[in-house]
Motif scaffolding. Structure first.
Motif: not given
Length: 571
Positions: A4, A6, A8, A15, A17, A19
């Motif tokens: 994963q 992430n 920001k 933002e 995300n 996977e």
């Protein structure tokens, strides 16, 4: 693998995300959609240089997090990189967090433990190879080339390496011991003389435990002999002999005893007093006898006193040097005797160490020579395989060589009459060199400028070295730069093959690569409240067909293009 990601407040990303999975993951989108920002984000958590320019407008800091899932073998390797820190949890999860602020602060965490950038880079170099215009490419590190060659050699080479490492470490330790012995030889000789002098001084004294206490008591008596004799004679006179003008205490007791005897019949209690007085008389006799004996033993010999004083002076001199008591002096004597034996033994060890070092050098020489010969054969085979792979990737005039050098060193290992620099991996210095174009001289891989060339060369090398290269995640950026349909098919198939058993993340404009993806992500820009952002969506089913069609024919998607995209996906 990278499970994963992430992001920001980085560049255009508010933002995001993502996977990923094992196998082939692709990122597609229009030119300028922001795919490179995602690659830069991954580069950040691998330890690349970061500036505040990457922070999204209007924000104070950016944060990138990457969660890696490690196999037991990968977990062990990461743990070995930092044996003093338990940075991988029992499940094999590794969370890397990077924060960059406008104030210039740059923080890195690994599983919630603050680490420096150097440690993060060590971890990142193992976790991911990022091929393109980036630095996290293990194959660009010449120090790793010798390991790749040896791993291609299989168990036989690995066995040689283990034997060599053991002998080398032992040889180095013994060389250091010999160096220390020779360097300290003069100091040792001085130390031996000093210890022998101390030992001789203590031994000549022939010390006896508690001797000093006995001598001090005897000295006290001899020093005060006259006073003692005078006092004892006076006591004898008073208690026993008496004088011309007075009775002794013995005579007085006898007189009192006679008087009591005359009246004892008058009261039986008087008889009891008389008996007690009689006992006192006996005790007085004993005391007087002790006084006489003690007085007769007192010696006024001044010669003996001087002998005792001399002996005590010697003992006190030794105390000032070696211990506050005789017991401590004798313990110190035992200590220096042991040290003396050790130093003498070390001197004797010089010749024996030389013999052991010569024996180890012969073993190291034989193994290093055989290892070098085998590496050269492996290198020849690798050169041919890489050239074939590069021809498949339309780099037909590309030259690839494995440079193997030895460096002479007077302190090294002798092979065929010459001394060579030696390390735990042998005498060879190995580096991959390449000439991508006709007329260009062979240069180290790291000197290649074109991102597309780097990616294709790395794909060729990775295709061959995939079985022995331990890096679990490969990222390819710009691998399809200037590539046509036929070559695109070749690259796509090689990426697919390479993704078997490991994770590949690829930024691509080629539909041939995209249609082979296990996970396909589409990236595009959006505008919201007069501010540009980037969104990401996983392509599945009909949406994936539409995206493959767009990649085939641009924005003018036709029914034929859609059918072609469907056919490619089905294949």
């Amino acid at each position: 693998m990278l499970f994963q990601l992430n992001i920001k407040n980085m560049a255009l990303i508010k933002e995001l995300n993502i996977e990923f999975e094992e196998g082939l993951n692709v990122l597609t989108g229009e030119t300028g959609a922001g795919k490179s920002i995602i690659i830069e984000a991954i580069d950040l958590i691998l330890g690349s240089h970061a500036t505040s320019d990457l922070i999204r407008d209007g924000e104070d800091s950016l944060i990138v997090e990457g969660l890696f899932l490690l196999t037991p073998q990968e977990k062990e390797i990461i743990s070995d990189l930092n044996p003093d820190m338990e940075i991988v949890d029992e499940e094999g999860n590794l969370l890397i967090r990077r924060e960059v602020s406008r104030k210039g602060r740059n923080k890195c965490w690994v599983n919630q433990r603050l680490v420096n950038l150097s440690m993060l880079q060590d971890i990142g170099n193992f976790l991911v190879d990022l091929h393109g215009q980036h630095n996290h490419q293990s194959l660009l590190d010449p120090s790793k080339h010798i390991d790749l060659i040896d791993n291609l050699g299989g168990d036989e080479i690995i066995k040689f390496r283990k034997e060599l490492f053991g002998f080398y470490r032992l040889w180095r330790d013994k060389k250091e011991k010999l160096f220390q012995l020779i360097r300290n030889k003069e100091d040792n000789l001085k130390r031996i003389d000093f210890l022998k002098y101390q030992l001789d001084e203590i031994d000549k004294a022939s010390l006896v435990r508690n001797e000093d206490k006995v001598l001090e008591e005897e000295e006290m008596v001899l020093r005060n002999a006259e006073k003692i004799i005078e006092t004892m004679e006076k006591a004898n006179l008073i208690l026993y002999e008496g004088g011309l003008e007075q009775h002794s205490l013995r005579d007085s007791l006898n007189e009192v005893s006679i008087d009591l005897g005359e009246i004892a019949s008058l009261d039986q209690r008087i008889g009891k007093i008389k008996e007690d007085l009689k006992i006192i008389g006996y005790q007085l006799e004993d005391i007087v006898n002790e006084i006489i004996k003690y007085k007769d033993k007192i010696d006024l010999d001044t010669k003996k006193l001087k002998e005792i004083e001399g002996r005590l002076n010697l003992i006190n001199t030794l105390k000032s040097k070696y211990g506050s008591t005789i017991e401590e002096i004798l313990q110190y004597r035992q200590k220096i005797d042991q040290e003396l034996k050790t130093i003498d033994y070390s001197e004797d060890r010089v010749e024996k160490l030389k013999e052991e070092i010569n024996s180890l050098e012969n073993k190291i020489s034989n193994i290093s020579h055989n290892l070098s010969l085998k590496r050269r054969k492996i290198a020849e085979d690798l050169e041919k395989m890489v050239v074939r792979e590069l021809e498949d990737l339309n780099m037909k005039r590309c030259q690839f060589k494995v440079s193997i050098h030895r460096y002479e060193d007077n302190e090294g290992i002798e092979i065929d009459g010459k001394k060579y620099k030696i390390g735990p991996k042998g005498i060879d210095d190995i580096e991959f060199i390449i000439s991508p174009n006709v007329g260009e001289r062979l240069r180290p891989l790291v000197r290649i400028i074109s991102g597309g060339e780097v990616s294709r060369i790395m794909l060729a090398l990775k295709s061959i070295l995939s079985e022995v290269d331990q890096v679990p995640t490969l990222i390819f950026d710009e691998i399809d730069s200037g590539v046509g349909a036929r070559l695109g098919e070749v690259i796509a198939q090689k990426l697919k093959n390479l993704s078997e058993g490991r994770q590949i993340i690829c930024v691509t404009h080629l539909p041939q690569i995209a249609c082979r993806a296990k996970r396909h992500f589409y990236i595009e820009k959006y505008v919201l409240n007069d501010q540009t952002g980037i969104s990401l969506k996983e392509m599945k089913g009909e949406e994936q067909i539409q995206e493959i069609a767009r990649m085939l024919d641009g924005n003018q998607v036709s029914e034929i293009t859609i059918q072609h995209a469907q056919k490619m996906l089905n294949r």
